[in-house]
Design a protein around this motif. Structure first.
Motif, PDB file in Angstrom:
ATOM      1  N   LEU A 211       0.572   9.388 -12.158  1.00 25.84           N
ATOM      2  CA  LEU A 211      -0.667   9.178 -11.066  1.00 25.84           C
ATOM      3  C   LEU A 211      -0.600  10.836 -10.221  1.00 25.84           C
ATOM      4  CD1 LEU A 211       0.606   5.970  -9.669  1.00 25.84           C
ATOM      5  CD2 LEU A 211      -1.127   6.321 -11.281  1.00 25.84           C
ATOM      6  N   PHE A 212      -1.916  10.770  -9.570  1.00 25.95           N
ATOM      7  CA  PHE A 212      -1.840  11.919  -9.180  1.00 25.95           C
ATOM      8  C   PHE A 212      -2.281  11.812  -7.769  1.00 25.95           C
ATOM      9  CE2 PHE A 212      -2.395  13.584 -13.058  1.00 25.95           C
ATOM     10  CZ  PHE A 212      -1.725  14.693 -12.915  1.00 25.95           C
ATOM     11  N   LEU A 213      -1.438  11.742  -6.569  1.00 26.95           N
ATOM     12  CA  LEU A 213      -1.717  11.200  -5.435  1.00 26.95           C
ATOM     13  C   LEU A 213      -2.158  12.793  -4.369  1.00 26.95           C
ATOM     14  CD1 LEU A 213       0.665   9.856  -6.688  1.00 26.95           C
ATOM     15  CD2 LEU A 213       1.130   9.127  -4.592  1.00 26.95           C
ATOM     16  N   SER A 214      -2.554  12.434  -3.481  1.00 28.52           N
ATOM     17  CA  SER A 214      -3.275  13.115  -2.334  1.00 28.52           C
ATOM     18  C   SER A 214      -2.710  12.685  -0.518  1.00 28.52           C
ATOM     19  CB  SER A 214      -5.064  13.252  -2.002  1.00 28.52           C
ATOM     20  OG  SER A 214      -5.361  14.450  -3.260  1.00 28.52           O
ATOM     21  N   GLN A 215      -2.760  13.709  -0.212  1.00 24.71           N
ATOM     22  CA  GLN A 215      -2.025  13.259   1.481  1.00 24.71           C
ATOM     23  C   GLN A 215      -3.587  13.032   2.371  1.00 24.71           C
ATOM     24  OE1 GLN A 215       0.965  16.013   3.649  1.00 24.71           O
ATOM     25  NE2 GLN A 215       1.786  14.345   4.288  1.00 24.71           N
ATOM     26  N   PHE A 216      -3.545  11.726   3.098  1.00 26.23           N
ATOM     27  CA  PHE A 216      -4.426  11.870   4.042  1.00 26.23           C
ATOM     28  C   PHE A 216      -4.244  11.365   5.168  1.00 26.23           C
ATOM     29  CE2 PHE A 216      -6.275  11.119  -0.296  1.00 26.23           C
ATOM     30  CZ  PHE A 216      -7.674  11.393  -0.044  1.00 26.23           C
ATOM     31  N   SER A 217      -4.929  11.567   6.086  1.00 25.92           N
ATOM     32  CA  SER A 217      -4.349  11.206   8.213  1.00 25.92           C
ATOM     33  C   SER A 217      -3.252  10.315   8.362  1.00 25.92           C
ATOM     34  CB  SER A 217      -5.771  11.352   8.776  1.00 25.92           C
ATOM     35  OG  SER A 217      -6.077  10.179   8.447  1.00 25.92           O
TER      36      SER A 217
END
Length: 94
Positions: free
Chosen positions: A63-69
């Motif tokens: 999985l690839f993730l990104s950090q959001f608010s």
């Protein structure tokens, strides 16, 4: 994928990834996610964090993730490495 698992995936998808899944499948996320046939990930083997991006490697999935608010969200799932090329992912945002 069970409806419980599909619901959990939809909750964890980044907004653009969820939108792309719904648009490409022309149905709501819950139904589209249930039809994907994503593998059970298995035991986590590695987590790499690069600033606001991360790669989570499990025995049978990446999985690839990104950090959001609102926290970490999945931007790609069902990813398999291809030697000399980028990962090929079943679910991904544009």
């Amino acid at each position: 994928m069970s409806s419980k698992d599909a619901g959990a995936l939809c909750t964890e998808l980044a907004p653009r990834t969820r939108s792309e899944l719904e648009d490409s499948d022309k149905q709501p996320c819950l139904k589209a996610a249930g039809d994907l046939g994503l593998p059970e990930g298995g035991r986590l083997t590695r987590i790499d964090v690069y600033g606001r991006q991360a790669r989570v490697v499990a025995e049978k999935d990446t999985l690839f993730l990104s950090q959001f608010s609102s926290g970490w969200k999945v931007v790609a799932a069902g990813c398999l490495p291809e030697p000399g090329r980028p990962y090929q992912c079943t679910v991904k945002g544009g």
